[in-house]
Design a protein around this motif. Structure first.
Motif, PDB file in Angstrom:
ATOM      1  N   ASP A 162       0.821  -1.209   0.000  1.00  0.00           N
ATOM      2  CA  ASP A 162       0.000   0.000   0.000  1.00  0.00           C
ATOM      3  C   ASP A 162       0.859   1.265   0.000  1.00  0.00           C
ATOM      4  O   ASP A 162       0.565   2.227  -0.714  1.00  0.00           O
ATOM      5  CB  ASP A 162      -0.923  -0.014   1.224  1.00  0.00           C
ATOM      6  CG  ASP A 162      -1.758   1.246   1.329  1.00  0.00           C
ATOM      7  OD1 ASP A 162      -2.540   1.505   0.401  1.00  0.00           O
ATOM      8  OD2 ASP A 162      -1.614   1.980   2.320  1.00  0.00           O
ATOM      9  N   ILE A 163       1.922   1.279   0.797  1.00  0.00           N
ATOM     10  CA  ILE A 163       2.809   2.450   0.847  1.00  0.00           C
ATOM     11  C   ILE A 163       3.441   2.709  -0.518  1.00  0.00           C
ATOM     12  O   ILE A 163       3.498   3.850  -0.990  1.00  0.00           O
ATOM     13  CB  ILE A 163       3.900   2.266   1.920  1.00  0.00           C
ATOM     14  CG1 ILE A 163       3.288   2.380   3.323  1.00  0.00           C
ATOM     15  CG2 ILE A 163       5.017   3.308   1.762  1.00  0.00           C
ATOM     16  CD1 ILE A 163       4.248   2.022   4.442  1.00  0.00           C
ATOM     17  N   MET A 164       3.909   1.632  -1.161  1.00  0.00           N
ATOM     18  CA  MET A 164       4.510   1.773  -2.494  1.00  0.00           C
ATOM     19  C   MET A 164       3.505   2.338  -3.499  1.00  0.00           C
ATOM     20  O   MET A 164       3.834   3.220  -4.302  1.00  0.00           O
ATOM     21  CB  MET A 164       5.002   0.405  -2.980  1.00  0.00           C
ATOM     22  CG  MET A 164       6.352  -0.011  -2.426  1.00  0.00           C
ATOM     23  SD  MET A 164       7.682   0.978  -3.128  1.00  0.00           S
ATOM     24  CE  MET A 164       7.456   0.652  -4.865  1.00  0.00           C
ATOM     25  N   ILE A 165       2.287   1.851  -3.434  1.00  0.00           N
ATOM     26  CA  ILE A 165       1.251   2.306  -4.370  1.00  0.00           C
ATOM     27  C   ILE A 165       0.934   3.776  -4.144  1.00  0.00           C
ATOM     28  O   ILE A 165       0.880   4.574  -5.094  1.00  0.00           O
ATOM     29  CB  ILE A 165      -0.019   1.446  -4.219  1.00  0.00           C
ATOM     30  CG1 ILE A 165       0.240   0.023  -4.753  1.00  0.00           C
ATOM     31  CG2 ILE A 165      -1.206   2.085  -4.956  1.00  0.00           C
ATOM     32  CD1 ILE A 165      -0.839  -0.979  -4.398  1.00  0.00           C
TER      33      ILE A 165
ATOM     34  N   ASN B  83      -6.956   4.739  -8.525  1.00  0.00           N
ATOM     35  CA  ASN B  83      -5.761   3.925  -8.780  1.00  0.00           C
ATOM     36  C   ASN B  83      -5.195   3.308  -7.515  1.00  0.00           C
ATOM     37  O   ASN B  83      -4.695   2.177  -7.556  1.00  0.00           O
ATOM     38  CB  ASN B  83      -4.693   4.772  -9.478  1.00  0.00           C
ATOM     39  CG  ASN B  83      -4.837   4.736 -10.984  1.00  0.00           C
ATOM     40  OD1 ASN B  83      -4.617   3.717 -11.619  1.00  0.00           O
ATOM     41  ND2 ASN B  83      -5.232   5.858 -11.558  1.00  0.00           N
ATOM     42  N   VAL B  84      -5.252   4.014  -6.403  1.00  0.00           N
ATOM     43  CA  VAL B  84      -4.778   3.431  -5.141  1.00  0.00           C
ATOM     44  C   VAL B  84      -5.637   2.228  -4.776  1.00  0.00           C
ATOM     45  O   VAL B  84      -5.119   1.182  -4.371  1.00  0.00           O
ATOM     46  CB  VAL B  84      -4.787   4.480  -4.007  1.00  0.00           C
ATOM     47  CG1 VAL B  84      -4.504   3.812  -2.651  1.00  0.00           C
ATOM     48  CG2 VAL B  84      -3.749   5.555  -4.263  1.00  0.00           C
ATOM     49  N   ILE B  85      -6.963   2.346  -4.944  1.00  0.00           N
ATOM     50  CA  ILE B  85      -7.869   1.224  -4.641  1.00  0.00           C
ATOM     51  C   ILE B  85      -7.621   0.056  -5.590  1.00  0.00           C
ATOM     52  O   ILE B  85      -7.435  -1.093  -5.169  1.00  0.00           O
ATOM     53  CB  ILE B  85      -9.343   1.669  -4.745  1.00  0.00           C
ATOM     54  CG1 ILE B  85      -9.673   2.760  -3.716  1.00  0.00           C
ATOM     55  CG2 ILE B  85     -10.278   0.459  -4.582  1.00  0.00           C
ATOM     56  CD1 ILE B  85      -9.729   2.302  -2.300  1.00  0.00           C
TER      57      ILE B  85
ATOM     58  N   PHE C 282      -7.938  14.142  -8.364  1.00  0.00           N
ATOM     59  CA  PHE C 282      -8.366  13.547  -7.093  1.00  0.00           C
ATOM     60  C   PHE C 282      -8.946  12.153  -7.308  1.00  0.00           C
ATOM     61  O   PHE C 282      -8.516  11.183  -6.669  1.00  0.00           O
ATOM     62  CB  PHE C 282      -9.400  14.463  -6.422  1.00  0.00           C
ATOM     63  CG  PHE C 282      -9.833  13.998  -5.058  1.00  0.00           C
ATOM     64  CD1 PHE C 282      -9.204  14.485  -3.916  1.00  0.00           C
ATOM     65  CD2 PHE C 282     -10.866  13.072  -4.915  1.00  0.00           C
ATOM     66  CE1 PHE C 282      -9.608  14.051  -2.648  1.00  0.00           C
ATOM     67  CE2 PHE C 282     -11.262  12.634  -3.655  1.00  0.00           C
ATOM     68  CZ  PHE C 282     -10.633  13.130  -2.525  1.00  0.00           C
ATOM     69  N   VAL C 283      -9.922  12.053  -8.218  1.00  0.00           N
ATOM     70  CA  VAL C 283     -10.592  10.767  -8.445  1.00  0.00           C
ATOM     71  C   VAL C 283      -9.636   9.747  -9.053  1.00  0.00           C
ATOM     72  O   VAL C 283      -9.660   8.571  -8.692  1.00  0.00           O
ATOM     73  CB  VAL C 283     -11.837  10.958  -9.348  1.00  0.00           C
ATOM     74  CG1 VAL C 283     -12.447   9.618  -9.737  1.00  0.00           C
ATOM     75  CG2 VAL C 283     -12.879  11.824  -8.641  1.00  0.00           C
ATOM     76  N   TRP C 284      -8.781  10.212  -9.961  1.00  0.00           N
ATOM     77  CA  TRP C 284      -7.815   9.310 -10.608  1.00  0.00           C
ATOM     78  C   TRP C 284      -6.863   8.715  -9.581  1.00  0.00           C
ATOM     79  O   TRP C 284      -6.587   7.516  -9.608  1.00  0.00           O
ATOM     80  CB  TRP C 284      -7.038  10.083 -11.669  1.00  0.00           C
ATOM     81  CG  TRP C 284      -6.226   9.215 -12.588  1.00  0.00           C
ATOM     82  CD1 TRP C 284      -4.867   9.099 -12.627  1.00  0.00           C
ATOM     83  CD2 TRP C 284      -6.728   8.334 -13.597  1.00  0.00           C
ATOM     84  NE1 TRP C 284      -4.500   8.209 -13.594  1.00  0.00           N
ATOM     85  CE2 TRP C 284      -5.610   7.728 -14.203  1.00  0.00           C
ATOM     86  CE3 TRP C 284      -8.009   8.023 -14.040  1.00  0.00           C
ATOM     87  CZ2 TRP C 284      -5.747   6.803 -15.232  1.00  0.00           C
ATOM     88  CZ3 TRP C 284      -8.136   7.101 -15.066  1.00  0.00           C
ATOM     89  CH2 TRP C 284      -7.010   6.509 -15.655  1.00  0.00           C
TER      90      TRP C 284
ATOM     91  N   ALA D 251      -6.487   5.806   0.638  1.00  0.00           N
ATOM     92  CA  ALA D 251      -6.722   6.262  -0.739  1.00  0.00           C
ATOM     93  C   ALA D 251      -7.270   7.688  -0.742  1.00  0.00           C
ATOM     94  O   ALA D 251      -6.868   8.521  -1.559  1.00  0.00           O
ATOM     95  CB  ALA D 251      -7.687   5.314  -1.454  1.00  0.00           C
ATOM     96  N   PHE D 252      -8.201   7.963   0.180  1.00  0.00           N
ATOM     97  CA  PHE D 252      -8.718   9.325   0.297  1.00  0.00           C
ATOM     98  C   PHE D 252      -7.603  10.276   0.720  1.00  0.00           C
ATOM     99  O   PHE D 252      -7.475  11.389   0.183  1.00  0.00           O
ATOM    100  CB  PHE D 252      -9.865   9.380   1.316  1.00  0.00           C
ATOM    101  CG  PHE D 252     -10.409  10.767   1.519  1.00  0.00           C
ATOM    102  CD1 PHE D 252     -11.352  11.294   0.647  1.00  0.00           C
ATOM    103  CD2 PHE D 252      -9.964  11.560   2.575  1.00  0.00           C
ATOM    104  CE1 PHE D 252     -11.843  12.582   0.822  1.00  0.00           C
ATOM    105  CE2 PHE D 252     -10.449  12.846   2.758  1.00  0.00           C
ATOM    106  CZ  PHE D 252     -11.386  13.358   1.879  1.00  0.00           C
ATOM    107  N   GLY D 253      -6.780   9.832   1.672  1.00  0.00           N
ATOM    108  CA  GLY D 253      -5.651  10.653   2.112  1.00  0.00           C
ATOM    109  C   GLY D 253      -4.683  10.940   0.980  1.00  0.00           C
ATOM    110  O   GLY D 253      -4.236  12.080   0.803  1.00  0.00           O
TER     111      GLY D 253
END
Length: 231
Positions: free
Chosen positions: A59-62, A115-117, A109-111, A157-159
């Motif tokens: 998650d951190i890498m993403i 992408n994180v999700i 923002f949405v992109w 992801a929001f953060g």
């Protein structure tokens, strides 16, 4: 607003954004593969000692990758257009300037959020499958671990999406693309760095606070755009 977003995506060649994300996924997977197999079971102190640790590193890498990726999008969609005076031309159209700017910010923002999700879903599943074969991480993967990680990823992801707007405050000062990208790298190096298993971003209040700050600064940067003379 949605019509403006569709036009912006068409103008910016949406396929190029998709390919950019695919390349980013590939780079993340390649780097994590290297970590997984080099720092695997044969090592005295493997980097992945449990599933929560492995999922957190992924998650951190993403997030780090897509916060920097977002700064490139900000540079393309906003900074360059102000720098090249094409934004002044767009502002001559009978469209609200605020809606035009915020449609561009919404894309970033949405992109980033999406992408994180998506990257977490794909890459987590891939490494869980790989580990089921190689078994470098030996603890049990429970539904509780997956549920907690899913909630964690959504909040992060929001953060990340909010933080992705922070570099704009630096880049807009002198309409500088390098300042935008470098500031995103500095933010990532501070917030997403992993030292002895600890990362500032693991304290969820920090990325959420920075996300709020990023959204607020973006609004303040363009709140008077309808009355600004760009000529």
């Amino acid at each position: 607003m949605f019509h403006l977003i569709k036009l912006e995506l068409k103008k910016g060649r949406f396929n190029s954004y998709l390919w950019g994300s695919m390349i980013a996924y590939g780079i993340i997977i390649g780097f994590l593969m290297l970590l997984y197999f080099v720092e695997g079971k044969a090592q005295v102190d493997p980097i992945f000692q449990s599933y929560p640790e492995m999922l957190q590193v992924i998650d951190i890498m993403i997030r780090a990758t897509f916060i920097i990726y977002a700064s490139v999008l900000l540079s393309k969609l906003i900074i360059n257009e102000f720098k090249d005076k094409t934004m002044a031309l767009l502002f001559t159209y009978p469209i609200s300037r605020k809606k035009l700017i915020f449609s561009k910010l919404s894309i970033v923002f949405v992109w980033t959020f999406a992408n994180v999700i998506i990257a977490n879903l794909i890459i987590d599943a891939m490494f869980i499958a790989i580990n089921s074969g190689f078994g470098y991480v030996s603890d049990a993967l429970t539904s509780d671990v997956l549920y907690q990680h899913a909630i964690y990823v959504v909040m992060q992801a929001f953060g990340a999406a909010g933080m992705s707007l922070l570099p704009l405050a630096f880049g807009m000062r002198k309409k500088s693309v390098p300042a935008t990208i470098i500031s995103s790298i500095l933010i990532v190096s501070v917030i997403c760095s992993n030292n002895m298993g600890f990362s500032l971003s693991s304290i969820i209040a920090i990325p959420l606070s920075l996300a709020t700050l990023g959204i607020l600064l973006s609004y303040l940067s363009f709140r008077n755009i309808d009355r600004v003379d760009l000529s």
